[in-house]
Design a protein around this motif. Sequence first.
Motif, PDB file in Angstrom:
ATOM      1  N   ASN A  17       0.864  -1.178   0.000  1.00 57.34           N
ATOM      2  CA  ASN A  17       0.000   0.000   0.000  1.00 57.34           C
ATOM      3  C   ASN A  17       0.900   1.226   0.000  1.00 57.34           C
ATOM      4  OD1 ASN A  17      -2.298   1.575   0.073  1.00 57.34           O
ATOM      5  ND2 ASN A  17      -2.596   1.362   2.278  1.00 57.34           N
ATOM      6  N   ARG A  18       1.697   1.334  -1.040  1.00 60.30           N
ATOM      7  CA  ARG A  18       2.762   2.337  -1.112  1.00 60.30           C
ATOM      8  C   ARG A  18       2.199   3.747  -1.250  1.00 60.30           C
ATOM      9  NH1 ARG A  18       5.849   3.613  -6.412  1.00 60.30           N
ATOM     10  NH2 ARG A  18       5.332   5.658  -5.618  1.00 60.30           N
ATOM     11  N   LEU A  19       3.022   4.715  -0.897  1.00 60.02           N
ATOM     12  CA  LEU A  19       2.631   6.107  -1.063  1.00 60.02           C
ATOM     13  C   LEU A  19       2.744   6.499  -2.527  1.00 60.02           C
ATOM     14  CD1 LEU A  19       4.306   7.971   1.939  1.00 60.02           C
ATOM     15  CD2 LEU A  19       1.898   7.394   1.665  1.00 60.02           C
ATOM     16  N   LEU A  20       1.730   7.185  -3.010  1.00 64.01           N
ATOM     17  CA  LEU A  20       1.767   7.785  -4.330  1.00 64.01           C
ATOM     18  C   LEU A  20       2.004   9.281  -4.188  1.00 64.01           C
ATOM     19  CD1 LEU A  20      -1.318   6.108  -6.063  1.00 64.01           C
ATOM     20  CD2 LEU A  20       1.071   5.372  -6.124  1.00 64.01           C
ATOM     21  N   GLU A 222      -4.305   2.718  -1.673  1.00 66.72           N
ATOM     22  CA  GLU A 222      -5.685   2.295  -1.419  1.00 66.72           C
ATOM     23  C   GLU A 222      -6.562   3.475  -1.012  1.00 66.72           C
ATOM     24  OE1 GLU A 222      -6.908  -0.657  -2.177  1.00 66.72           O
ATOM     25  OE2 GLU A 222      -4.951  -1.441  -2.781  1.00 66.72           O
ATOM     26  N   THR A 223      -5.992   4.441  -0.306  1.00 67.55           N
ATOM     27  CA  THR A 223      -6.738   5.653   0.045  1.00 67.55           C
ATOM     28  C   THR A 223      -6.959   6.496  -1.198  1.00 67.55           C
ATOM     29  OG1 THR A 223      -5.687   5.615   2.220  1.00 67.55           O
ATOM     30  CG2 THR A 223      -6.778   7.664   1.570  1.00 67.55           C
ATOM     31  N   ALA A 249      -8.552   1.343 -11.638  1.00 70.73           N
ATOM     32  CA  ALA A 249      -7.892   2.528 -11.077  1.00 70.73           C
ATOM     33  C   ALA A 249      -6.583   2.154 -10.400  1.00 70.73           C
ATOM     34  CB  ALA A 249      -8.823   3.233 -10.090  1.00 70.73           C
ATOM     35  N   ARG A 250      -6.579   1.029  -9.682  1.00 69.91           N
ATOM     36  CA  ARG A 250      -5.358   0.555  -9.005  1.00 69.91           C
ATOM     37  C   ARG A 250      -4.296   0.154 -10.038  1.00 69.91           C
ATOM     38  NH1 ARG A 250      -7.732  -2.964  -6.519  1.00 69.91           N
ATOM     39  NH2 ARG A 250      -8.108  -1.819  -4.583  1.00 69.91           N
ATOM     40  N   THR A 251      -4.732  -0.596 -11.047  1.00 73.01           N
ATOM     41  CA  THR A 251      -3.809  -1.049 -12.084  1.00 73.01           C
ATOM     42  C   THR A 251      -3.229   0.132 -12.845  1.00 73.01           C
ATOM     43  OG1 THR A 251      -5.197  -3.024 -12.339  1.00 73.01           O
ATOM     44  CG2 THR A 251      -3.557  -2.618 -14.045  1.00 73.01           C
TER      45      THR A 251
END
Length: 518
Positions: A17-20, A222-223, A249-251
């Motif tokens: 759940n890495r930071l973007l 995820e947020t 959206a995640r991909t």
Amino acid sequence: MLLGLNIIPVKAVEEYNRLLKIGIIQRFGTKPTDKIIIKATPGDKLTLRFKTPGGEETLTTEKVEVKIKMKPLEKPLLKERLILSSHRSYENAEEDAQFWKNKGIEVEVTQPGRWKVWAKREVYKTPLLRRWLLESIQAHSNTNVYLELEALKQQPTAYWNMNGYTYHRHELHITAGKNEIIINNQFNQDTAIPEERRYAGSLKLKPNAYGTYTLVNNVPIETYIRGVVPHELGAWPPKASLEAQAILARTYALKNLRRFAADNYELCADTHCQVYKGLDVYPETDAAVAVTRGKVMTYEDELIDAVYFAVSGGVTADFNDLWNGDERPYLQPVVDAANNIWDLSTNSLASEENFRKFMSLKKGFNEEGWIEFRWREVVSLPGIVSYLKSYFRQKKSPFAQFETVKKVKVTERSPSGRVLKMNVETDLGTIQLNKDEVQNAFWVPWSTLFYLDPIYKPDQSLWGYAFVGGGFGHGVGFSQKGSIKLAELGWSSDRILSFYFPGTELQPLSELVTFGQK
């Protein structure tokens, strides 16, 4: 495996759940009136950190107003960039960047409005090097490359007032005790109305490649997806459609982390990436994000280009119908209907006759009833001239000097019916427009799925054209409105995704060995 992929290890879902780094305000400082009000939530405090000549300084406050001061320069500063190409889409800019890299020229993809390929500033950092490169390229008959010159007499500088002192700083890092920050954005590219939104994570104001600033939200993926799904698809479509959108959206996010490398962040918050509005979230979309946590779409164990759009117009497009580059086998034309109402293998829409017959059909499609499914836009010849001249001026093209349009014609279509080539007959000769540039050049078509009907004056001279078409957006991949219909029919999110992306798999990140970023 697709060419140019860098293989990056993937951690287990819970670890990944890495930071973007999301650029939520991209051109702060364009105007001297720009202002961002940043507040803590009730009962909380903000912590501001920034560098000073004596080291890092920390301030605590409930609110800070970041403003812009245009500082006069002692003498004009000449900003010079070597522009190798200009594009409507990131996909085509990236493909062109690879073309230059293959020739041994270091480049970077930027977005100062249109997507552009620049000669890399860190490499070609002197006027002598830039002119040498320009002359070398022009010697090989490439006349589209040009130097962009700008003489700056003042420089935007961010500042804020606190404790009786004015702080002028180019970088500012902001955190909050409760990990939520409120932004009242009085600088907005799309509307003059101030918007107040909450964001999880931290913020960082930093300079960008264009002499202004970007406000970046550092947020767990995820947020982030929670703030994307309701603003891309809506909050109340059926569950399966929302789940499919969350997976895409995640991909998409993980596949596109390179988009804003020139500005030192990863994704934007608008339709050039994915629409993201922070913690403006809903229970229905939060549930879809939670149940699909860590799930992504893959092809041969690599993340796919998880592209999507609003309405296809009845048939989706091949990747190469809009963009250049390697074929994506999973991005191919699909008739957007639950039942077999048109056979593309025997009735290709590359045929003008077949295409017009297809466009006359209005029943039986997944998007039936949506206003964007079928449309008609009328534009006069002077209107076409105005649109085209503006387009060519943006591209710094010599075609911007034309004065009259005599005729416009579609000369090539793809098997999905998309316009691949258009010819415009002008007083300067015939101009050819290709693929997605058609939408930029004419403005009126909602997609590239259209045909032209000439409109004549009473004396039978040409007045203009009707653009008669279907769909809204690029048409490649997943139809958002189409997915709603399929979900209403009882299709699962897995089945919907397989329909729009044939040959792909749904996988948790924890089962992937690697994923690719082009």
